[in-house]
Write a protein that holds these residues in place. Sequence first.
Motif: not given
Length: 440
Positions: A2-3, A29, A36, A70, A73, A76
Amino acid sequence: MADLFGSPATADSDPQQPAPNRPLADRLRPQSLGEVIGQEQVLGPEAPLGVMLASGSLSSLIFWGPPGVGKTTIARLLAKETDLHFVQISAIFTGVPELRKVFEAARIRRQNGQGTLLFVDEIHRFNKAQQDGFLPHMEDGTILLVGATTENPSFELNAAVLSRSQVLVLERLSLADLERLTQRAEKELGRALPLSGDARDALHEMADGDGRALLNLIEQVAAWKVEAPLGREALSNRLMRRAAKFDKSGDEHYNLISALHKSIRGSDPDAALYWLARMLEGGEDPRFLARRLTMMSTEDIGMADPQANTVCLNAWQTYERLGSPEGELALANAAVYLALAPKSNAVYVGIKAARRLAKQTGSAPPPKHILNAPTKLMSEQGYGDGYAYDHDAEDGFSGQNYFPDGVKRPVLYQPVERGFERELKRRTDYFANLRAKRNK
């Protein structure tokens, strides 16, 4: 891995592991790009990814930025937003046989009507041949490549890969971003962290712009059983500060030495001491710093303060005799001296101009009147004829030409009106006037 760090995870989470037992970074997440934290320069409506998604045209990308900001993330979530199948590999653990399997699976997927977003973490770790292997699959649409790197893509990635991708710079999270992330974590945990306001600030500083590191720290703090909020000192005693990002052979190495050099050139002793300290704390070899300080004394100060070079050489020698940490003080002295010294790059500019002229004039010989004539043949050829001995001339200056015949006399050294070079400018002007009189 995970970021970043949005709302609590949803049905995509592992059903076998109860939510409270999953790592905090995984539970937070983000489930959409809108969740974000940070990276507005990339994700905003008018930013590159915002524009691409709005137009429905996503190109291959290279995410360049420090850890924990990030990259994974966002990749994704891009796949989710564009209905592409997400595949993640790491260049550290993936070889050519594994890459072939990835490409073949993507080819079959494409034949069945679905595209593939291939996320390659640490893409700079692939060698040139491996990077070239992505090209045909990028060109025929088998994959949409999203690479992530902490190193400067200009130096680490093939030109062919870069030409087919857009490089997006992801920045370390600001203190405000980290506070937002902390608030989300507290909401997920259902309680506030047992920290004073000053300690909370210290926690964010310890994370050093890395969101994942912050969530790991928060998870530790949240597990403590304390009767009253902890202050900065108590927090520092319980937690180890995250080491500042510094790679002695990587991009950060050149960034920090550039910052030191520019601070000295800009006559800012406080900034010079700060960047010197950053490099020393990061484990930089003090001898490298001594060498660079000495170079700065010749490039940026030069004849405006000829003593600057001696100060640097003495500091270097002092370090060699004392070692660390005592000898590092000599380097600090030199950095402050250079920052406060008058600046001139006139000699630096002059020698560069002289070298360009030397290349242009090739093998043009010196004028014969300044050549020695140790043999009869050389005398007969005119070597030394007409040479004026300067000590016999009025004012000790003959004003003769010392450049090759046919080369127009240039002005290569132009001293500035600062420091000792002010005196040198007075001298060069004096001799220029005398030369003009002698050659009338």
